[in-house]
Design a protein around this motif. Structure first.
Motif, PDB file in Angstrom:
ATOM      1  N   LEU A  94       3.763  -4.031  -8.266  1.00 35.30           N
ATOM      2  CA  LEU A  94       2.666  -3.319  -7.021  1.00 35.30           C
ATOM      3  C   LEU A  94       2.438  -4.892  -6.568  1.00 35.30           C
ATOM      4  O   LEU A  94       3.056  -4.916  -5.029  1.00 35.30           O
ATOM      5  CB  LEU A  94       1.772  -2.637  -7.436  1.00 35.30           C
ATOM      6  N   PRO A 143      -2.704   8.866 -13.032  1.00 32.66           N
ATOM      7  CA  PRO A 143      -1.666   8.495 -12.636  1.00 32.66           C
ATOM      8  C   PRO A 143      -0.908   9.235 -12.312  1.00 32.66           C
ATOM      9  O   PRO A 143      -0.160   8.604 -10.931  1.00 32.66           O
ATOM     10  CB  PRO A 143      -1.005   7.620 -13.008  1.00 32.66           C
ATOM     11  N   THR A 188       5.295   2.636  -2.807  1.00 33.68           N
ATOM     12  CA  THR A 188       4.920   3.447  -4.023  1.00 33.68           C
ATOM     13  C   THR A 188       6.206   4.329  -3.833  1.00 33.68           C
ATOM     14  O   THR A 188       6.352   5.354  -5.138  1.00 33.68           O
ATOM     15  CB  THR A 188       4.201   4.792  -3.462  1.00 33.68           C
ATOM     16  N   LEU A 203      -1.168   4.553  -0.508  1.00 38.93           N
ATOM     17  CA  LEU A 203      -2.018   3.813  -1.145  1.00 38.93           C
ATOM     18  C   LEU A 203      -3.618   3.556  -0.284  1.00 38.93           C
ATOM     19  O   LEU A 203      -4.488   3.424  -0.846  1.00 38.93           O
ATOM     20  CB  LEU A 203      -1.513   2.954  -1.184  1.00 38.93           C
ATOM     21  N   TYR A 219       1.262  -0.563 -11.190  1.00 38.05           N
ATOM     22  CA  TYR A 219       0.071  -0.556 -10.989  1.00 38.05           C
ATOM     23  C   TYR A 219      -0.241  -2.333 -11.182  1.00 38.05           C
ATOM     24  O   TYR A 219      -0.387  -2.890 -10.266  1.00 38.05           O
ATOM     25  CB  TYR A 219      -0.893   0.314 -10.871  1.00 38.05           C
ATOM     26  N   LEU A 258       7.839   3.890  -7.700  1.00 37.35           N
ATOM     27  CA  LEU A 258       7.146   4.476  -8.592  1.00 37.35           C
ATOM     28  C   LEU A 258       7.755   6.098  -8.678  1.00 37.35           C
ATOM     29  O   LEU A 258       7.446   6.616  -9.917  1.00 37.35           O
ATOM     30  CB  LEU A 258       5.326   4.282  -8.691  1.00 37.35           C
ATOM     31  N   GLN A 259       7.097   6.484  -7.430  1.00 34.51           N
ATOM     32  CA  GLN A 259       7.301   8.055  -7.084  1.00 34.51           C
ATOM     33  C   GLN A 259       9.013   8.868  -7.855  1.00 34.51           C
ATOM     34  O   GLN A 259       8.838   9.208  -8.170  1.00 34.51           O
ATOM     35  CB  GLN A 259       6.980   8.463  -5.701  1.00 34.51           C
ATOM     36  N   SER A 284      -1.159   8.197  -7.858  1.00 33.43           N
ATOM     37  CA  SER A 284       0.966   7.146  -7.196  1.00 33.43           C
ATOM     38  C   SER A 284       1.998   8.553  -6.353  1.00 33.43           C
ATOM     39  O   SER A 284       2.287   8.149  -5.380  1.00 33.43           O
ATOM     40  CB  SER A 284       2.316   7.360  -8.741  1.00 33.43           C
ATOM     41  N   PHE A 285       1.020   9.553  -6.357  1.00 29.70           N
ATOM     42  CA  PHE A 285       1.426  10.308  -4.968  1.00 29.70           C
ATOM     43  C   PHE A 285       0.618  10.468  -3.812  1.00 29.70           C
ATOM     44  O   PHE A 285       1.155  11.264  -2.533  1.00 29.70           O
ATOM     45  CB  PHE A 285       1.936  12.421  -5.178  1.00 29.70           C
ATOM     46  N   ILE A 321       3.442   6.092 -18.424  1.00 28.46           N
ATOM     47  CA  ILE A 321       1.739   6.207 -18.590  1.00 28.46           C
ATOM     48  C   ILE A 321       2.065   4.377 -18.671  1.00 28.46           C
ATOM     49  O   ILE A 321       0.920   3.330 -17.615  1.00 28.46           O
ATOM     50  CB  ILE A 321       0.117   6.165 -19.959  1.00 28.46           C
ATOM     51  N   VAL A 353      -5.400  10.642 -19.243  1.00 31.29           N
ATOM     52  CA  VAL A 353      -4.830   9.250 -18.797  1.00 31.29           C
ATOM     53  C   VAL A 353      -3.578   9.739 -18.091  1.00 31.29           C
ATOM     54  O   VAL A 353      -2.719   8.884 -17.848  1.00 31.29           O
ATOM     55  CB  VAL A 353      -4.585   8.561 -20.316  1.00 31.29           C
ATOM     56  N   ILE A 354      -2.222  11.358 -18.513  1.00 32.32           N
ATOM     57  CA  ILE A 354      -1.526  11.438 -18.064  1.00 32.32           C
ATOM     58  C   ILE A 354      -1.770  11.848 -16.419  1.00 32.32           C
ATOM     59  O   ILE A 354      -0.850  11.293 -15.622  1.00 32.32           O
ATOM     60  CB  ILE A 354      -1.248  12.330 -18.688  1.00 32.32           C
ATOM     61  N   ILE A 371       2.978   3.528 -15.551  1.00 34.48           N
ATOM     62  CA  ILE A 371       3.097   3.584 -13.611  1.00 34.48           C
ATOM     63  C   ILE A 371       1.909   2.696 -14.374  1.00 34.48           C
ATOM     64  O   ILE A 371       1.721   1.930 -13.651  1.00 34.48           O
ATOM     65  CB  ILE A 371       1.743   4.452 -14.587  1.00 34.48           C
TER      66      ILE A 371
END
Lengths: 653, 384
Positions: free
Chosen positions: A35, B23, A274, B31, A31, A277-278, B27-28, A24, B19-20, A27
């Motif tokens: 980013l 995101p 991304t 954007l 973000y 991130l992925q 994220s997948f 978390i 919350v888990i 991420i």
């Protein structure tokens, strides 16, 4: 209430938490921090590309200017008619230029050379052409000596061009540069997916990786990109062009006012942003799964060990202390297990000690119990004896009460006899005197010595004697009636309505023989209207006793005093009767005891010590009231009977 | 005390899950990854480079302006209208390829091409694909009276060439003419010449030298200039593009300064004056628009156009703008069960900048035209 959870779950949960929180955070970090940073990087990258392109463009333009200036310097006589051949030579050598021509102030072409066109042909076709109405001529040529035009459609070549112009004497040299030269610089970038565009100050597209587009006079002033604020000649943003969503950066060149736009496919760019991130999340998910798997495995192992230890502790809890020593690789487990074994041992030992002590205690208890039993028995025996004694005492008291009653009856009878003695004695004396008178008169009659005066005296004496006799007998009769009443009341506790005053008077009358001997005044203040529905006998007994008590105990022999009997109605139901004296009073320590049985100050002088006790019993039991005493030493005592006007009813016993 | 830490409310657990998961899910998602519904796409084909780009450029811009205006009002069905633009370079092969590409991309309609030469080649392709094609400055008679998917907002040359002949004969006393026409756009040029000649001869005029050439071969221009002057005529008509017309005017007038010249509508762009300069002064040029009009609609349109593109709309810009608006209006308003072509032809009359457009059953339109004379570098409408 806390719900317990299994160790396995808790471990899994905690470990998952430990694994998830960094994800978390990562991420979030990505973000909020990474980013924008990455985007900024892209913008900076685009800016640097734009910078490069700007440089290249400026170099190209500077080269062009240099070439033209060099040409001018080298050509000595450019106004001569043969100049077009020189220009032609120049233009065929310098690939940058499409056409070069001189025009005069009126806009007529004086000499011209066109790339790929035979010089004579160009000369023939275009010499003397009037381009005074052209965009190029109209817009700039007369305002500046040298400079660059905006992008325009060349009337000479029919191509989108820009032109460098410079004043040479009376003419203006115009060198047209086909802008499709410029895109070459962006082709390599295009292969990398980056679009590089060159725009003039009207936002007309000059150069694009696709040379065809460069030639189309495309005006881009409606691009969304231009809506973003420009800062230091740079702006970035998303925009759509030719159906493609792009993200680009515009960098404006200061001198020319042209712009370079470096753009790339937004979706691809975002994917680039991304992707890390992925990948990161992917990796983290794998880590998470791994962590979950490991924690599951670990929790299972722990479970196994804890299970073993738990079974052992359960055994211990159930009192089975023969647990086996276990061996663990984990120190804490080993210690726990050792401690468990030690604990079992210790408990066992302590239990043994406890057990021994318990046995002793049991024995001791047994002995104690036996003793208690014995004591209880002896106490019971004593108790029984006491009870018997009390019973005996009670019966004795009863007997005493009875005998007291008899005694008082006796005293009553003595009183009665004494009372009757006087009138009957008087009557006897009078009648015997009358008899004597009668005998005297008879003798005189027989004697004849009777005289009239003698007769008259005899008649007078006879009358008086018979009168005395009659009066005394009447008085005796009265007494007897009175006694009969008292006797009747005394003997039978008959309930009836009666006048309190009458009762009091009757009592005083019966007591008269006893009271008259002492110089004590009896005062009665009893309301004649006061009527009771009660037991007159017991009440009389009580009053009798209280009055006699006062006479007996309150005064010294021959002491004068007063005994007062008062009554008053407290309310409709309750009546108060006071028997008071102004005698010596009762000592304060004796006051609480006066109603106790056998309490007497005249023991051995005829007092039984039961009088007041009996009174108390009668008032409380029979009459349903209370009997109290108030006494002050040397001032007197005052007994108060408080009884209901209507006595409680009792069942016959 | 320690046990207290284990108290967890269920909602906290749920929150944690959210919350888990959120995101992770986000994220997948790319954007800007919103999938779009099918949009209306308008294709354009026309000469955007080279000598006819003075038609194609403004024509494309006219189309863009119409679409941009519509998009600013919300587009069609709430989505902006997209465009797909192809340059045919005034080359048949390129044009065919371009149209095929547009059809492959399933455009809802095609605006263009801008010359008859291209139109006669690509119109059948559009018809076959049943894709509506709205020609811009295509006036060849070859496409007149055909029930196909090719529509145009201009009448064929028959009408205009006739009007020009009528004017020149009646108002200017022209009795004989010579002409030069461009074989590169023969579908238009020949059609125009034919109509002009027919009308002129019908009025009693005569034709003198009729010459042709292929645009691009510059050597021939000089030769043509001399050749056309070999026979005396009251007027020389150039049925060519603007650049060629300007060059010819210069050449001809260098030899014979007084000669009266005229052009067809094709050359009537701003470029004719830019390049022609004083040589084109006095020339008669038929136009599809009145540049000097003070009509508020026109002024507003011209103003917007210049602001947006930095140049005059000219006739291609205005015609394209009008034609595009017809197409857009029906794309937006037509009932679902009606084809675009049917809808346009059923509705028939459309308002436009400078006069109404009226379609006949074959999709040819009637619209206004003007004869102008170049005076001081401007196209001045002549009383008719």
């Amino acid at each position: 209430m806390i719900k317990s959870r299994s160790l396995a779950f808790e471990l899994l949960y905690q470990l998952a938490l430990v694994a998830v929180i960094p994800i978390i955070i990562t991420i979030g970090f990505f973000y909020w921090k990474l980013l924008p940073q990455l985007k900024q990087n892209i913008i900076e990258e685009q800016q640097s590309i734009a910078g490069l392109a700007t440089q290249q463009t400026q170099t190209l333009i500077a080269n062009a200017i240099e070439q033209v200036d060099m040409f001018i310097a080298l050509s000595e006589d450019y106004s001569s008619t043969g100049i077009y051949e020189q220009i032609d030579t120049f233009i065929q050598r310098n690939v940058n230029f499409e056409t070069i021509y001189f025009i005069n102030n009126k806009g007529s072409i004086q000499d011209i050379a066109i790339r790929h066109t035979p010089p004579k042909m160009a000369h023939k076709l275009y010499r003397d052409m009037d381009i005074s109405k052209s965009q190029l001529f109209q817009k700039k040529l007369f305002t500046e000596d040298t400079g660059w035009s905006e992008v325009f459609l060349s009337v000479v070549t029919g191509r989108i061009s820009i032109a460098y112009f410079t004043r040479v004497d009376d003419s203006i040299l115009i060198a047209e540069l086909a802008i499709d030269q410029l895109p070459n610089l962006s082709k390599e970038l295009a292969e990398l997916g980056i679009i590089l565009m060159l725009l003039d100050n009207n936002n007309q597209l000059i150069a694009h990786p696709d040379p065809e587009l460069s030639q189309q006079q495309i005006n881009l002033s409606n691009l969304d990109l231009f809506k973003y604020p420009i800062e230091n000649n740079v702006r970035s943003g998303s925009f759509n062009w030719l159906g493609q969503d792009l993200f680009g950066t515009q960098v404006r060149m200061k001198e020319l006012g042209w712009s370079i736009i470096v753009a790339e496919d937004e979706q691809r760019m975002n994917a680039q942003l991304t992707d890390p991130l992925q990948n990161m999340v992917g990796a983290m998910l794998i880590i998470l799964l791994l962590a979950l798997f490991l924690s599951y495995r670990q929790s299972n192992r722990f479970n196994l060990r804890f299970g073993l230890l738990k079974r052992q502790s359960t055994k211990v809890a159930h009192g089975q202390y023969d647990i086996q020593q276990q061996y663990f690789r984990i120190k804490e487990f080993q210690e726990l297990s050792d401690d468990l074994v030690a604990m079992a041992d210790a408990i066992q030992k302590r239990e043994q000690v406890l057990h021994d002590k318990e046995s002793e205690l049991i024995e001791l208890t047994n002995v104690l119990e036996q003793r208690v039993e014995e004591r209880t028995q002896s106490l019971q025996k004593t108790n029984q004896e006491l009870a018997n004694t009390v019973e005996a005492l009670n019966s004795t008291m009863e007997q005493l009460v009875q005998s007291e009653k008899l005694a008082s009856l006796g005293s009553l009878v003595a009183g009665v006899a004494h009372e009757l003695n006087t009138p009957i004695g008087n009557a006897a004396v009078a009648s015997s005197s009358l008899n004597d008178f009668a005998k005297d008169i008879q003798r005189q009659l027989e004697n004849g010595s009777i005289t009239k005066s003698n007769l008259e005296k005899f008649l007078h004496d006879a009358q008086m004697a018979s009168g005395i006799t009659a009066r005394n007998l009447e008085r005796a009769s009265e007494l007897i009636t009175s006694f009969k009443n008292i006797a009747a009341d005394q003997s039978s506790s008959q309930r009836r309505s009666f006048n309190l005053k009458e009762i009091v008077q009757e009592i005083l009358m019966t007591l008269h023989p006893k009271t008259k001997k002492q110089p004590i005044e009896i005062v009665t203040e009893v309301d004649g209207e006061l009527k009771l529905d009660s037991y007159p006998g017991p009440l009389e007994q009580v009053l009798n006793n209280l009055i006699l008590n006062a006479f007996l105990h309150a005064f010294e022999e021959d002491q004068t005093g007063q005994v007062k009997i008062e009554s008053k109605a407290l309310n409709q139901d309750m009546i108060e009767i006071h028997v008071s004296d102004n005698g010596k009073g009762i000592p304060i320590h004796d006051q609480p005891k006066v109603f106790d049985p056998f309490f007497t100050t005249k023991l051995g002088q005829g007092g039984s010590g039961l009088g007041l006790h009996i009174c108390h019993n009668i008032v409380t039991d029979t009459l349903g009231g209370t009997l109290t005493v108030k006494s002050t030493l040397n001032e007197g005592s005052r007994f108060t009977i408080t009884i209901p006007a209507s006595a409680p009813t009792y069942k016959e016993s | 005390m320690r046990r207290k830490q284990y108290i967890k409310h269920p909602y906290i657990t749920r929150l944690m899950c959210a919350v888990i998961v959120l995101p992770l899910t986000l994220s997948f998602i790319p954007l800007s990854g919103c999938s779009q519904e099918k949009q209306i796409t308008i294709g354009f084909v026309g000469g955007l480079s080279g000598r006819v780009s003075d038609l194609g450029g403004p024509a494309r811009n006219g189309m863009l302006l119409a679409i941009e205006e519509l998009n600013n009002e919300g587009g069609i069905n709430g989505l902006p209208v997209k465009t797909l633009i192809k340059d045919d370079k005034q080359d048949v092969e390129t044009a065919i390829k371009a149209v095929n590409e547009l059809i492959e991309n399933q455009v809802d309609a095609i605006i263009g091409p801008v010359t008859s030469a291209m139109a006669v080649k690509v119109a059948p392709i559009a018809t076959k694909a049943k894709t509506l094609m709205m020609g811009v400055t295509v006036t060849t008679n070859q496409l007149t009276g055909i029930d196909d998917y090719f529509l145009r907002s201009l009448p064929p040359t028959t009408v205009h060439a006739g009007e020009v002949a009528d004017y020149l004969y009646k108002q200017q006393g022209i009795r004989s003419f010579s002409a030069i026409y461009d074989l590169k756009n023969e579908a238009y040029t020949y059609s125009w010449l034919n109509d002009f000649q027919t009308h002129m001869e019908a009025l009693g005029g005569t034709s003198k030298k009729i010459l042709n050439f292929s645009s691009g071969s510059q050597e021939t221009l000089v030769k043509l200039a001399y050749e056309v002057l070999e026979e005396e005529a009251d007027i020389i008509v150039f049925i060519t593009n603007s650049v060629d017309a300007a060059l010819l005017a210069k050449l001809v007038r260098s030899i014979s300064p007084k000669i009266v010249i005229a052009t067809s509508e094709w050359a009537g762009t701003e470029r004719l004056i830019e390049l022609g300069g004083r040589y084109i002064e006095g020339a008669f040029v038929p136009q599809y628009l009145d540049r000097e009009s003070q009509d508020a609609d026109y002024l507003k349109f011209r103003d917007t156009f210049i602001k947006r593109f930095g140049h005059e709309p000219g006739f291609p810009g205005m015609i394209s703008y009008n034609a595009t608006r017809v197409v857009l209006q029906q794309l937006r308003d037509k009932p679902a069960n009606q084809s675009l072509k049917e809808a346009i032809l059923t509705h028939k009359t459309y308002p436009s900048i400078q006069g109404n457009i009226e379609f006949d059953e074959f999709g040819d339109a009637k619209s206004k035209s003007y004869v102008t004379q170049v005076k001081n570098g401007r196209f001045i409408v002549q009383p008719h």
